[in-house]
Design an enzyme around this catalytic site. Structure first.
Site, mmCIF file in Angstrom:
data_model
loop_
_atom_site.group_PDB
_atom_site.id
_atom_site.type_symbol
_atom_site.label_atom_id
_atom_site.label_comp_id
_atom_site.label_asym_id
_atom_site.label_seq_id
_atom_site.Cartn_x
_atom_site.Cartn_y
_atom_site.Cartn_z
ATOM 1 C CE LYS A 101 -7.351 4.654 -6.833
ATOM 2 N NZ LYS A 101 -8.263 3.741 -6.330
ATOM 3 C CG ASP A 159 -10.164 6.154 -1.734
ATOM 4 O OD1 ASP A 159 -11.055 7.094 -1.771
ATOM 5 O OD2 ASP A 159 -10.307 5.001 -2.457
ATOM 6 C CE LYS A 179 -11.714 3.967 0.347
ATOM 7 N NZ LYS A 179 -12.181 2.455 -0.285
ATOM 8 C CG ASP A 231 -14.607 4.433 -1.805
ATOM 9 O OD1 ASP A 231 -13.431 5.029 -2.152
ATOM 10 O OD2 ASP A 231 -14.813 3.399 -1.025
ATOM 11 C CD GLU A 261 -10.859 6.692 -5.625
ATOM 12 O OE1 GLU A 261 -11.789 6.068 -4.954
ATOM 13 O OE2 GLU A 261 -9.668 6.061 -5.230
ATOM 14 N NE ARG A 274 -14.341 2.217 -10.714
ATOM 15 C CZ ARG A 274 -15.181 0.949 -10.389
ATOM 16 N NH1 ARG A 274 -16.268 0.665 -10.823
ATOM 17 N NH2 ARG A 274 -14.635 0.535 -9.357
HETATM 18 N N1 BES Z 1 -9.211 2.348 -3.289
HETATM 19 C C1 BES Z 1 -10.119 1.736 -3.420
HETATM 20 C C2 BES Z 1 -9.686 -0.053 -3.578
HETATM 21 C C3 BES Z 1 -9.079 -0.581 -2.438
HETATM 22 C C4 BES Z 1 -9.913 -1.152 -1.391
HETATM 23 C C5 BES Z 1 -7.543 -0.473 -2.429
HETATM 24 C C6 BES Z 1 -9.111 -1.752 -0.435
HETATM 25 C C7 BES Z 1 -7.036 -1.297 -1.339
HETATM 26 C C8 BES Z 1 -7.828 -1.779 -0.363
HETATM 27 C C9 BES Z 1 -11.040 2.115 -4.373
HETATM 28 O O1 BES Z 1 -10.984 3.494 -4.719
HETATM 29 C C10 BES Z 1 -12.439 2.023 -3.990
HETATM 30 O O2 BES Z 1 -12.948 2.278 -2.687
HETATM 31 N N2 BES Z 1 -13.137 0.974 -4.569
HETATM 32 C C11 BES Z 1 -14.487 0.501 -4.190
HETATM 33 C C12 BES Z 1 -15.300 0.678 -5.572
HETATM 34 C C13 BES Z 1 -16.647 0.371 -5.337
HETATM 35 C C14 BES Z 1 -17.178 1.550 -4.727
HETATM 36 C C15 BES Z 1 -17.303 0.197 -6.715
HETATM 37 C C16 BES Z 1 -14.367 -0.685 -3.435
HETATM 38 O O3 BES Z 1 -13.682 -1.501 -4.176
HETATM 39 O O4 BES Z 1 -15.135 -0.974 -2.727
HETATM 40 ZN ZN ZN Z 2 -9.155 4.494 -4.426
HETATM 41 ZN ZN ZN Z 3 -12.355 4.741 -3.538
#
Ligand code: BES
Ligand code: ZN
Ligand code: ZN
Length: 500
Positions: free
Chosen positions: A266, A271, A278, A348, A350, A352
């Site tokens: 990835k 992000d 976020k 968010d 994204e 996957r």
């Molecule tokens: N890049 C984030 C995951 C992340 C969170 C990495 C904290 C490092 C530290 C990912 O893209 C994300 O935002 N995931 C969401 C998924 C949810 C919306 C289903 C998450 O983990 O909250």
């Molecule tokens: Zn991400």
């Molecule tokens: Zn994300």
């Protein structure tokens, strides 16, 4: 940097002499006995009074007052003989170089044979030494007008070894250095801010690697992606003014292009979360969201250096995840390269989406085994903390090999379950084949389960490094910031890979 020497003598001049000391030896042996002789048999006194500690990773620096030509002796505690291991030694050397660097010594001699026992030979010790040296002394240069680099760096390390051949030691030192440098390159990519490392920059970096190591390289731009129907990666890129890149590197170490290991990363260079924005605290640090891509590129560097007899295809999906009038929105339905349609419930989630097309493209390039690696979910941090990478799999044997590599690399992973009802949840959209966010319950599993839909029957392991790609605290093997986690695990997996 490393100078291998045979002719050890206490008359050799060094800023410091580094020796290993095991806990409670029945009698003083080897170089430790030699030092004791030079110190008028007072070594046991120093140990008794705690001036020299033999417990694991304890570093004790003793001035020699001219009793030997080296100015100081750095005693490295190795704990009990029976608990000694390669992993412990790597950490102990890390602690050693940290201490030497902060004491500002620029030259050191390591008496390598004192760091061995029946489980860890001199070649293992040489590998641990050079790997730890690279990892521990790593710094991200940064952008301060005054550099972050230490004023005085360790410039020369003499390695005394009588138990093994000079050529063998040299080879092990370069293997350890390759693992260390590959990890450090990944650290730097992760530490680079989003404005300094765009998808285009990452593609250019990959091309440089390809040129250096003779990999075949392919970089797809937007138009090629459109032709191939990579609707998932394109959807994530829709809100950005930076073009997306699908980056492919191929390393062929076998006569034929078969038994191909696909490493899929990835590569979200920043992000924001997109319209599922976020919060202001959660967005800071999201330059690290290409940690999976960095791990793949770091592993490819190690592979390029060591040239194992394996076939590897690395695929990285890279873009940032931004907001604009053209950005993808919650409720949008997109079509991935595989043909599977996806209802976007959360922009968010994204990672996957981009992995969906990257996994499909890795299969298109002949991947017979897949390991995807991503800073995918906050959920994995809730589940496992910041020291353990989360894993999911559809194949026990491949998972076993990944697990073994991770143990040897000293990078912890722990498996989460993937049951049929988990898969059903990502398939639960009413209007599309899949949805990208089935809710918070087990959300690290959901991220992996979604990617697994694109791996289908190909043996696959998913590694979620959201918690482990960066660290707030420095350790024996590196500063705070990016860790370069999984570079060594992936490279070891490839080096040791067996088709079953
Ligand atoms: N890049 C984030 C995951 C992340 C969170 C990495 C904290 C490092 C530290 C990912 O893209 C994300 O935002 N995931 C969401 C998924 C949810 C919306 C289903 C998450 O983990 O909250
Ligand atoms: Zn991400
Ligand atoms: Zn994300």
């Amino acid at each position: 940097m490393f100078q291998i020497k045979k002719d050890f003598s206490f008359a050799n001049e060094h800023e410091c002499l580094v020796v290993g000391i095991f806990d409670k030896p029945a009698k003083l042996e080897g170089i430790i006995a030699g030092v004791d002789d030079e110190f008028a048999a007072q070594l046991n006194e120093l140990i008794k009074h705690g001036d020299i500690a033999a417990k694991k990773k304890a570093i004790s620096i003793i001035h020699t007052f001219g009793k030997i030509a080296a100015k100081r002796i750095v005693f490295v505690g190795l704990g009990k003989q029976k608990d000694f291991s390669f992993e412990l030694l790597r950490e102990a050397f890390g602690a050693t170089f940290k201490a030497i660097e902060s004491a500002k010594y620029q030259e050191a001699a390591v008496y390598l044979d004192s760091f061995t026992n029946e489980d860890v030979d001199s070649q293992d010790a040489a590998h641990a030494l050079s790997e730890a040296f690279a990892l521990t002394t790593y710094r991200f240069e940064g952008y301060k007008q005054k550099s972050n680099e230490p004023e005085k760096k360790i410039e020369i390390i003499s390695v005394y070894c009588e138990l093994a051949d000079e050529e063998d030691i040299r080879a092990s030192l370069s293997v350890g250095a390759a693992y260390g440098h590959g990890t450090n390159s990944a650290r730097t990519l992760v530490n680079l801010p989003g404005n300094m490392l765009t998808a285009t920059d990452m593609a250019n970096y990959a091309k440089e690697l390809a040129a250096k190591y003779d990999f075949e390289a392919e970089v797809l731009g937007k138009e090629e992606m459109q032709k191939l129907g990579m609707g998932a990666l394109l959807a994530v890129n829709q809100g950005s003014s930076e073009p997306p890149k699908m980056i492919v590197l191929k390393y062929q170490g076998k006569e034929e292009w078969k038994d191909v290991i696909g490493l899929v990363g990835k590569g979200i260079t920043f992000d924001t979360g997109g319209y599922s924005l976020k919060p202001k605290d959660g967005i800071v640090g999201m330059k690290m969201d290409m940690g999976g891509a960095a791990a793949v590129l770091g592993a490819m560097e190690v592979i390029g250096e060591l040239k194992p007899e394996q076939n590897v295809v690395a695929v990285i999906a890279s873009t940032d995840n931004m907001i604009s009038g053209s950005a993808m929105k919650p409720d949008d339905v997109i079509t991935s390269m595989s043909g599977k349609t996806i209802e976007v419930l959360n922009t968010d989630a994204e990672g996957r989406l981009v992995l969906a097309d990257a996994v499909t493209y890795a299969k298109h390039h002949g991947a017979d085994y897949l390991v995807d690696i991503a800073t995918l979910t906050g959920g994995v941090i809730v589940a496992l903390g910041t020291e353990t990478t989360g894993a999911l799999t559809n194949n026990e044997q491949l998972f076993e090999q990944v697990l073994e590599a991770s143990l040897e690399a000293g990078e912890r992973i722990w498996r989460l379950p993937l049951f049929e009802d988990d898969k059903e949840r990502v398939r639960s959209s009413k209007i599309a084949d899949l949805n990208n966010s089935p809710g918070r319950e087990g959300h690290a599993i959901m991220g992996g389960a979604f990617v697994g839909e694109f791996a289908e029957d190909t043996p696959w392991v998913h590694l979620d490094i959201a918690g482990t790609a960066t660290t707030k605290k420095e350790s024996n093997l590196g500063p705070a910031g990016a860790t370069g986690v999984m570079v060594r695990t992936l490279a070891l997996l490839v080096e040791r890979f067996e088709t079953k």
